[in-house]
Design a protein around this motif. Structure first.
Motif, short mmCIF file in Angstrom:
data_model
loop_
_atom_site.label_atom_id
_atom_site.label_comp_id
_atom_site.label_asym_id
_atom_site.label_seq_id
_atom_site.Cartn_x
_atom_site.Cartn_y
_atom_site.Cartn_z
N LEU A 39 29.00 32.00 11.25
CA LEU A 39 29.15 31.38 10.13
C LEU A 39 30.53 31.72 9.24
O LEU A 39 30.72 32.74 9.44
N PRO A 40 30.79 30.77 8.47
CA PRO A 40 31.76 31.39 7.42
C PRO A 40 31.16 32.40 6.67
O PRO A 40 29.99 32.56 6.28
N ARG A 41 32.09 33.31 6.27
CA ARG A 41 31.85 34.52 5.51
C ARG A 41 30.78 34.33 4.19
O ARG A 41 29.70 34.84 3.92
N VAL A 42 31.25 33.28 3.42
CA VAL A 42 30.39 33.00 2.28
C VAL A 42 29.01 32.49 2.52
O VAL A 42 27.94 33.02 2.05
N VAL A 43 28.70 31.77 3.85
CA VAL A 43 27.66 31.39 3.91
C VAL A 43 26.79 32.55 4.61
O VAL A 43 25.71 32.62 4.37
N LEU A 44 27.52 33.38 5.64
CA LEU A 44 26.81 34.31 6.00
C LEU A 44 26.36 35.49 5.24
O LEU A 44 25.13 35.85 5.29
N LEU A 45 27.01 35.80 4.11
CA LEU A 45 26.67 36.52 3.12
C LEU A 45 25.35 36.17 2.22
O LEU A 45 24.69 36.83 1.93
N GLU A 46 25.16 34.76 2.05
CA GLU A 46 23.95 34.14 1.52
C GLU A 46 22.87 34.22 2.45
O GLU A 46 21.75 34.38 1.76
N CYS A 47 23.22 34.45 3.61
CA CYS A 47 22.09 34.44 4.56
C CYS A 47 21.45 35.89 4.60
O CYS A 47 20.33 36.11 4.53
N ILE A 48 22.35 36.70 4.69
CA ILE A 48 21.88 38.16 4.87
C ILE A 48 21.68 38.67 3.62
O ILE A 48 20.69 39.64 3.65
N GLU A 49 21.82 38.29 2.52
CA GLU A 49 21.32 38.52 1.09
C GLU A 49 19.71 38.47 0.99
O GLU A 49 19.08 39.17 0.23
N ASN A 50 19.11 37.64 2.17
CA ASN A 50 17.74 37.25 1.97
C ASN A 50 16.78 38.26 3.09
O ASN A 50 15.73 38.13 3.01
N LEU A 51 17.63 39.11 3.61
CA LEU A 51 16.93 40.06 4.67
C LEU A 51 16.46 41.11 3.83
O LEU A 51 16.46 41.56 2.77
N ASP A 52 15.08 41.80 4.65
CA ASP A 52 14.43 42.80 4.04
C ASP A 52 15.27 44.18 4.45
O ASP A 52 16.25 43.91 5.05
#
Length: 369
Positions: A39-52
């Motif tokens: 994924l593009p970095r911006v999208v990837l960061l948004e994804c992993i920000e929701n991980l526990d």
């Protein structure tokens, strides 16, 4: 399994963590797995920000690139405790999520191919989330590497550590010489030189617990030990100058060689305001040929005191940490000393405990206006 050789295993574990709560009727086809890292970095960061917390750790272990990406997110600080007394265990708490704790443990209960695996447990106060890793005979070293990795990703220091071996003491001095809480267990310190080296190079800001020093050499230690709350189980080597010149708030000593005359000196120096200005509680247990009455008379010699009772507003516990306290002995009456600034020093009744040690307790407090 160390951090640097685990990319494929943790990549698989991260995928398993994502699907473990899905209904069994859903099967994951490897060809259909989502290419998260593409994924593009911006999208990837948004994804992993929701991980526990465990998901973040597993993601960061997939590869060097995944670790770099994980470090770009400003995670909430973690409370990190590394325990080794009963086997390596890393306990993680998040200040913004007090209802959950994350625990990484190393064991050898299953076949190596079954690791890592996950479990959870609900207690009265929190939900514990476990990640179990294989103990391949090098678990202590692996836990050190894992802890260092977590500290780097979350930008959080180790807050507490259990130390059971001399090599662990040397490691933590080099990795992070200042900690909030430290427990050093039996036989971790095997010489006077190691003890002196530990005190001079390891700074403990809050709670410091030390068990026996494993040496037949008889010695005395006269330097202050910097820690707010100091607890030593086999403290025969700790001398009067070490306490008098220290800045400890709470001191608890077992198997002490301090005499009633030493205690008398402590009390007089405190009352004159010359020493122990930060003291909140002092407890000394010692084996002595003196009976309770003789011990008390010598400890209180030439001191002017008044009687106090349990209803005079004296606190019943001493704060150890943000979420823990030490409950003081229950007594009906105390003997009160008054310092020139109005602080009260309550001398508890000297008593003999279950181990035939005489216990002397002294609490410093002030009346609330």
């Amino acid at each position: 399994m160390n951090v640097h050789s685990a990319e494929m295993v943790y990549s698989h574990s991260f995928e398993q963590l994502e699907i473990q709560n899905k209904p069994k009727r859903f099967k994951t086809n490897p060809r259909n797995q989502f290419p998260l890292l593409k994924l593009p970095r911006v999208v990837l960061l948004e994804c992993i920000e929701n991980l526990d917390v465990l998901e973040i750790i597993l993601f960061s272990l997939i590869s060097k690139r995944a670790k770099t990406i994980a470090k770009l997110v400003h995670w909430s600080p973690l409370d990190i405790h590394l325990g080794t007394e009963c086997g390596p265990q890393i306990v993680l708490k998040c200040y913004t999520d007090p209802d959950n704790e994350w625990v990484i443990e190393y064991n050898e209960d299953r076949e190596p191919s079954e690791y890592p695996y996950f479990d959870s447990e609900e207690t009265d106060l929190t939900v514990l989330h476990y990640l179990f890793l294989n103990d391949n005979g090098n678990a202590i070293e692996d836990s050190k590497q894992m802890t260092a990795h977590i500290c780097e990703v979350f930008r959080s220091p180790i807050s507490g550590i259990d130390l059971c071996e001399e090599s662990e003491i040397e490691w933590i001095i080099k990795f992070q010489p200042t900690l909030r809480n430290v427990w050093i267990w039996d036989d971790a310190i095997t010489s006077v030189e190691t003890l002196d080296h530990t005190f001079k190079n390891l700074k403990v800001t809050n709670y410091f617990y030390l068990e026996s020093v494993s040496t037949v050499e008889k010695f005395q230690y006269k330097e202050p030990i910097p820690a707010r709350f100091l607890s030593i189980r086999n403290s025969y080597w700790l001398t009067l100058p070490s306490i008098l010149n220290g800045t400890n708030s709470c001191v608890r000593l077992q198997d002490s060689k301090l005499t009633p005359k030493d205690i008398n000196t402590l009390l007089k120096k405190w009352q004159m305001g010359l020493k122990l200005r930060t003291l909140e509680y002092l407890e000394i247990k010692s084996f002595t040929p003196l009976d309770v009455e003789s011990f008390t008379n010598e400890a209180l010699k030439d001191l002017v005191w008044t009687n106090g009772d349990e209803n005079d507003g004296r606190p019943t516990n001493v704060e150890i940490d943000d979420d823990s306290t030490y409950t003081l002995p229950e007594v009906q009456t105390v003997k009160n000393l008054i310092r020139n600034d109005g602080m009260i020093g309550s001398i508890f009744e000297v008593f003999e405990d279950d181990n035939m040690e005489l216990c002397f307790s002294f609490q410093v407090w002030s009346k609330q206006i």
